[in-house]
Structure formats: structure tokens, C-alpha cells
Design an enzyme around this catalytic site. Structure first.
Site, PDB file in Angstrom:
ATOM      1  N   ASP A  65       0.821  -1.210   0.000  1.00  3.23           N
ATOM      2  CA  ASP A  65       0.000   0.000   0.000  1.00  3.23           C
ATOM      3  C   ASP A  65       0.861   1.269   0.000  1.00  3.23           C
ATOM      4  O   ASP A  65       2.022   1.246   0.410  1.00  3.23           O
ATOM      5  CB  ASP A  65      -0.874   0.043   1.267  1.00  3.23           C
ATOM      6  N   ASP A  66       0.220   2.343  -0.394  1.00  4.94           N
ATOM      7  CA  ASP A  66       0.695   3.724  -0.198  1.00  4.94           C
ATOM      8  C   ASP A  66       1.668   4.243  -1.252  1.00  4.94           C
ATOM      9  O   ASP A  66       2.097   5.386  -1.172  1.00  4.94           O
ATOM     10  CB  ASP A  66       1.325   3.937   1.195  1.00  4.94           C
ATOM     11  N   HIS A 115      -6.247   3.208  -3.654  1.00  3.98           N
ATOM     12  CA  HIS A 115      -6.075   3.371  -2.201  1.00  3.98           C
ATOM     13  C   HIS A 115      -6.418   4.810  -1.794  1.00  3.98           C
ATOM     14  O   HIS A 115      -5.802   5.370  -0.886  1.00  3.98           O
ATOM     15  CB  HIS A 115      -4.633   3.003  -1.826  1.00  3.98           C
ATOM     16  N   HIS A 119      -5.344   9.581   0.921  1.00  3.20           N
ATOM     17  CA  HIS A 119      -5.139   8.709   2.081  1.00  3.20           C
ATOM     18  C   HIS A 119      -5.832   9.234   3.331  1.00  3.20           C
ATOM     19  O   HIS A 119      -5.262   9.286   4.421  1.00  3.20           O
ATOM     20  CB  HIS A 119      -3.647   8.492   2.352  1.00  3.20           C
ATOM     21  N   HIS A 209       3.787  -2.279   3.138  1.00  5.45           N
ATOM     22  CA  HIS A 209       3.903  -0.942   2.553  1.00  5.45           C
ATOM     23  C   HIS A 209       5.247  -0.822   1.842  1.00  5.45           C
ATOM     24  O   HIS A 209       6.292  -0.956   2.492  1.00  5.45           O
ATOM     25  CB  HIS A 209       3.787   0.121   3.648  1.00  5.45           C
TER      26      HIS A 209
END
Ligand SMILES: [Zn+2]
Length: 253
Positions: A65-66, A115, A119, A209
Site C-alpha cells: 500500500d501507499d 487506495h 489517504h 507498505h
């Protein structure tokens, strides 16, 4: 009352829309269990998610993620070296900053999910902002890779029925996880690797991540060990199989 009806209508439409794809699948269902046996067979297979049938073989989905971020390219090098596929849940504003990296992720056969754009915790947002977080990211990813994602992961795992419905309206299934490494707080290559290996189980979805450099450093050992244990490293869609990732649905739970 209106809010209840609209998502249901969207789901019904989605079920109809996804039916042909599900029907088409058995024709391609023959897996290639001995992918390593013949380089010719491997070469003739589509580079995208080598056809692995996770109903028959041991699979696991690593998810990152991210990104895209400064360590993503190194992670892609590692995944390529080990012929492993993964799923990347990208943040819209970071895709706009690094569109080439998003393109590389897709080109190398990994799966890309939404995503959100900034955020933020989605359940806290009013309807228009919630929709924009998702739709703006859909467009950022489409501009970068030429198609819109089918999967989304809510930031922090914060979700509710309204978030799932908003995702469903955009054709997105929600993807959570079976195990989280808490890599962002561990920040230790050895510990992160050990945690992934402890959480690994058949049909697991592991949350990590790629913006955490220690995670990216831990992956070579993780891949070697998982392969030794007989795992196929696949995308979330390959793991879920047909029908489990309909718009508005949640996977693996
Ligand atoms: Zn996140």
C-alpha cells in the site's frame, strides 16, 4: 431509503455485467502447475499473472500500500527476479507524481488497486468527498496505465457500508487482508520478514507498505522462504478467483 436502494441497484447491474466473464473462465482454467519445467511453456504464457489455479495449488497474495514511492522500483526488481506477482494499492496523488512507476507495475504483470487520492479515513467524509477520493484516483490510474482498477483498499482499513457502496458505484471491490505486518511501526528488516512468514497461510492476503524501506529489503528472503514452502505468489484477483470481487463486495471478508 434512497441510499439503500442505489447501491443494491448498482450491485444487481454489476452481477449482470460480470456474468460473461465468469462464464468465459472455464475455457482458460487449465493451470500450468509445472511452470518451472519448461522455459518454452513459461514464455508462451501471458506475462500477466501466470495462470495459476488457486483452488488447486497453494497461493498467497502479497499486497503493498501507499505507493508508488521511492523504493517501489527496487521492489519491482526483486519481484521480477523471483517471478512473483503482487498487488499494489496506489494513492492517487502519488500516481500523479510517479505515473511511469505505476505504468511499470502494470506492465510487469502486477495488479493495481485504488487506495484513495489523499489517504484520508473514508467513513469520516461526506458523500461528495468520499466519491471524489475514489473517482479521482480511478482517473489518475487510468491516465497512468490506460485502465481503471477493479479493486480498492480503504486507508487504515477504515470502512463501512457507505464506503463499500461508493466503491461499488465505481465498479470497485473492497480488499482487506488476512494478516498485517505493521511494518510501518516495526521498521526492522528482520522482524518484518519474520512477521510475514509467521502470517503466511494458504490463500492469505498480507498487508505491507512499499514506502517502508525495511519492507522492501525484507522481501528477497520472504520470497525465497515462501517458495520453499510451496507457495505461488499471485495477485489478489488470481487468489480470489472468479466471482469473489464483484463491485461493492468485500474480500477476503
Ligand atoms: Zn495506506
Amino acid at each position: 431509503m434512497i441510499m439503500v436502494k442505489r447501491p443494491l441497484a448498482a450491485l444487481a447491474l454489476a452481477a449482470v455485467a460480470s456474468a460473461p466473464a465468469a462464464l468465459a473462465l472455464p475455457a482458460q482454467a487449465s493451470a500450468a502447475p509445472a511452470a518451472s519445467a519448461s522455459p518454452a511453456a513459461a514464455a508462451s504464457a501471458k506475462p500477466a499473472a501466470a495462470r495459476v489455479d488457486c483452488a488447486k495449488v497453494k497461493c498467497i497474495a502479497l499486497t503493498f500500500d501507499d505507493g508508488p514511492g521511492p523504493y517501489t522500483a527496487r521492489l519491482l526488481d526483486t519481484l521480477k527476479k523471483h517471478q512473483a506477482k503482487a498487488t499494489f494499492f496506489l494513492v492517487g496523488k502519488r500516481v500523479e507524481k510517479r505515473p511511469k512507476l505505476a505504468r511499470r507495475i502494470a506492465r510487469e504483470g502486477h495488479e493495481i488497486g485504488n487506495h484513495s487520492y489523499g489517504h484520508r479515513s473514508l467513513p469520516a467524509l461526506p458523500d461528495p468527498e468520499l466519491a471524489e477520493e475514489l473517482s479521482r484516483t480511478q482517473e489518475a490510474i487510468r491516465r497512468a496505465i490506460g485502465k481503471r482498477p477493479r479493486l480498492m483498499r480503504p486507508p487504515y482499513g477504515h470502512t463501512d457500508a457507505r464506503v463499500r457502496a461508493a466503491a461499488g458505484e465505481l465498479g470497485l471491490a473492497q480488499v482487506l487482508w488476512t494478516g498485517t505486518t505493521l511494518d510501518w511501526s516495526l521498521r526492522d528488516t528482520r522482524k518484518i520478514g519474520d512477521t510475514v512468514l509467521r502470517l503466511a497461510r494458504p490463500n492469505g492476503v498480507i498487508l505491507m507498505h512499499d514506502v517502508v524501506p525495511q519492507t522492501v529489503k525484507a522481501i528477497p528472503r520472504v520470497l525465497r522462504e515462501l517458495k520453499k514452502r510451496g507457495y505461488h505468489l499471485v495477485t489478489v484477483s488470481a487468489l480470489a478467483g472468479p466471482g469473489r470481487l464483484a463491485p461493492g463486495a468485500s474480500f477476503p471478508r
